[in-house]
Motif scaffolding. Structure first.
Motif, short mmCIF file in Angstrom:
data_model
loop_
_atom_site.label_atom_id
_atom_site.label_comp_id
_atom_site.label_asym_id
_atom_site.label_seq_id
_atom_site.Cartn_x
_atom_site.Cartn_y
_atom_site.Cartn_z
N LEU A 57 2.40 1.65 -3.36
CA LEU A 57 1.37 2.10 -4.29
C LEU A 57 1.17 3.61 -4.17
CD1 LEU A 57 -2.10 0.38 -4.68
CD2 LEU A 57 -1.91 2.83 -4.56
N GLU A 58 1.15 4.05 -2.94
CA GLU A 58 0.91 5.48 -2.70
C GLU A 58 2.05 6.33 -3.26
OE1 GLU A 58 -1.22 7.60 1.16
OE2 GLU A 58 -0.59 5.51 1.16
N GLN A 79 4.26 9.14 -10.24
CA GLN A 79 3.76 9.18 -11.61
C GLN A 79 3.05 10.48 -11.90
OE1 GLN A 79 1.88 5.72 -12.96
NE2 GLN A 79 3.29 4.35 -11.91
N ALA A 80 2.73 11.22 -10.84
CA ALA A 80 2.11 12.52 -11.07
C ALA A 80 3.17 13.53 -11.48
CB ALA A 80 1.40 12.99 -9.81
N ASP A 112 4.14 5.41 -5.60
CA ASP A 112 4.09 5.32 -7.06
C ASP A 112 3.13 6.36 -7.62
OD1 ASP A 112 5.82 3.27 -7.03
OD2 ASP A 112 4.47 1.75 -7.86
N LEU A 113 2.00 6.46 -6.93
CA LEU A 113 0.97 7.38 -7.38
C LEU A 113 1.51 8.81 -7.47
CD1 LEU A 113 -1.89 6.56 -8.00
CD2 LEU A 113 -2.57 7.42 -5.78
N HIS A 114 2.25 9.20 -6.45
CA HIS A 114 2.77 10.56 -6.46
C HIS A 114 3.91 10.71 -7.45
CE1 HIS A 114 0.68 10.78 -2.48
NE2 HIS A 114 0.31 11.90 -3.03
N LEU A 119 0.83 -1.20 0.00
CA LEU A 119 0.00 0.00 0.00
C LEU A 119 0.86 1.25 0.00
CD1 LEU A 119 -2.93 1.01 0.17
CD2 LEU A 119 -2.61 1.23 2.62
N ALA A 169 5.81 8.14 -15.99
CA ALA A 169 5.84 6.74 -15.59
C ALA A 169 4.44 6.20 -15.64
CB ALA A 169 6.43 6.60 -14.19
N GLY A 170 4.32 4.90 -15.59
CA GLY A 170 3.01 4.28 -15.54
C GLY A 170 2.57 3.72 -16.87
N HIS A 171 1.31 3.75 -17.09
CA HIS A 171 0.71 3.03 -18.21
C HIS A 171 -0.22 3.96 -18.99
CE1 HIS A 171 -2.06 -0.46 -19.63
NE2 HIS A 171 -1.29 -0.01 -20.59
N ALA A 203 3.72 12.13 -18.23
CA ALA A 203 3.64 10.95 -19.08
C ALA A 203 3.08 11.30 -20.45
CB ALA A 203 2.78 9.88 -18.40
#
Lengths: 300, 300
Positions: free
Chosen positions: B79-80, B86-87, B82-84, B76, B91-93, B289
């Motif tokens: 995940l959190e 990718q903002a 990663d979320l920031h 978790l 990064a990401g999908h 992204a």
DNA sequence: ATTCGGTAGCATCGCTGCATGATCGATCTG
DNA sequence: CAGATCGATCATGCAGCGATGCTACCGAAT
């Protein structure tokens, strides 16, 4: 911290396509779902939904949160079901403390059998002296332990632990074939007053028992050599440096000891009897996992 | 559902060894931690702690919950973060809709370059006609799209989408070397009034533009053959069945076409110009992204 | 222009979770 | 053996937060 309850709502929005549909699917009101999403946005500081037309579309952060979070949600569910299954099945992970000779002579074969009869149960073994093992079980650092006590040497276990006898076994005097006792049917404690011992270290239970055997004779055992492992004892005895009292459990084949074969002579008056017990916390003694382990060891 | 906040407290109890210590570590009162554990027990129906002496020890269920749940908690947290990340990072999908010739001529090389310059960014491609692609982006089923529009054929994108021109390209008339136009420097729309066409299917943008080229002449293009892919056009032209208007982007090598080499003759008056654009939702158009993807395509 | 479908915002209510202080049990100490 | 101390839990009060129901607003379809 991200609220998984809210994350589930967001996922429902992603799957159902709208806030109302998600709310209907989850049994909430649309307002509730909307507020949960708002909470996610507040907690993460990132937008989750964006209005498009008269509906909503997941933002980039929202899509990612759903994508990654779905795995988390399924993990949580499987964790929860595992938890309940292991309460009724012999499954999961147990930490067992054992003493050295039991490890090879008793625990290893028992765990091998257990691995096939209870494939869901995983047991990890740590070698510990009995008192340490009991303390570890008492404080939860181990789940169970195999301990031993010589004859009448008391082994006091705390009230909240449960102890069941797994087996009783005895120790023999081990000597070289050319030793005077080698041909005897048996020897008594009195016979042993003059011998030179290879003993286990001070503070071990085996050493305590050796001393206790001399109680009432007025003498003390003459310990010339100290070794922790009985295989080392055998090597020292084979080298002619003394005799040793070696329990039968986990004892190497005396005929195959490097340095020549050795012979075991039974000891009587008193018979050096060792009690091997299984100890676990009373609260989990009835659980399927612990029961399975205890019975596997009792069969061994 | 298990409350992860409470699970974190239980883990603290396991690590710190007592409720007070756990509370101190987390900044709660002991009572709060105790209540959280109680909540876990209520939610799961299983005991988590058991009193021993004046302290507590984790029960079997508690130990297992901590063991398995720790992974969940770290997941978790990652995940959190990663979320920031990718903002602010590329990064990401991302899901990209493209049309066929752009896939091979523009998108493939751009993504190849992007894979090395932005290794954290993953892009999945789906081939779509421009209007479908725009609809998908608008409704969130795609994150971005590469679309095209011939000359002045309007391509109306919804208000909440952003469109930036990636490139302009043109189409040439493709004929056999023995065709009367084969040696020409260029041909005009007027020259083409009598030719027989190999065209794309009704309803495609390319077909629309072909029709539009005849506006003002009073005539309509004589379409003898229809094929979706331009490689099929080339085969049909090579077979002497007509001529075709083929965009340069993603066009196969005319010298290597099976059935003999073909030649391309530039068309003027009007020049068949195609605008290739990148479309994304306005809300995420500024994200790193999407920016990286758009720029990679613009460089192509 | 009107209606319909859908979301956001607001006021209210009820629940829940935390803190406080007290209690109980167990260990340690004089 | 009695008092002191420590730790967990319990009962209570309070505050915050989320759900409910309603209203307002927006976009799309008629």
């Amino acid at each position: 911290m991200i609220d998984l309850e809210a994350l589930r709502s967001l996922r429902a929005v992603a799957e159902e396509g709208s806030v109302v549909a998600a709310a209907a699917a989850l049994g909430y009101t649309p307002s509730a779902v909307s507020q949960q999403v708002k909470r996610l946005e507040r907690d993460t500081g990132l937008p989750m939904l964006e209005r498009v037309g008269r509906g909503v579309v997941l933002s980039r952060a929202g899509a990612q949160l759903v994508e990654d979070g779905t795995r988390l949600l399924t993990d949580l569910e499987s964790l929860e079901s595992d938890l309940h299954r292991q309460a009724e099945q012999a499954a999961g992970h147990l930490r067992l403390g054992t003493f050295s000779t039991a490890t090879r002579g008793l625990v290893a074969p028992a765990l091998a059998a257990l691995a096939t009869s209870e494939p869901l149960l995983r047991v990890t073994v740590t070698e510990l002296e009995p008192w340490d093992a009991i303390a570890h079980v008492a404080t939860g650092r181990q789940d169970a332990a195999v301990v031993h006590a010589w004859g009448d040497v008391a082994l006091d276990v705390p009230e909240h632990l449960e102890r069941t006898v797994v087996m009783r076994e005895r120790a023999d005097l081990v000597v070289r074939p050319d030793h005077p006792f080698a041909g005897r049917e048996s020897v008594t404690a009195r016979d042993l007053l003059g011998v030179t011992w290879v003993a286990t270290p001070e503070g071990t239970i085996c050493r305590q028992w050796l001393s206790r055997m001399y109680d009432g004779t007025g003498a003390r055992p003459r310990v010339a050599h100290v070794a922790g492992e009985f295989d080392s004892h055998l090597a020292l005895v084979a080298a002619g440096l003394g005799v040793s009292l070696v329990p039968r459990l986990g004892r190497s084949d005396l005929a195959a000891v490097p340095g020549g074969p050795l012979v075991a002579v039974p000891v009587v008056e008193p018979v050096p009897t060792r009690t091997v017990s299984f100890v676990s916390r009373r609260s989990m003694a009835g659980s399927p996992a612990v029961t399975a382990l205890r019975e596997a060891l009792s069969r061994g």
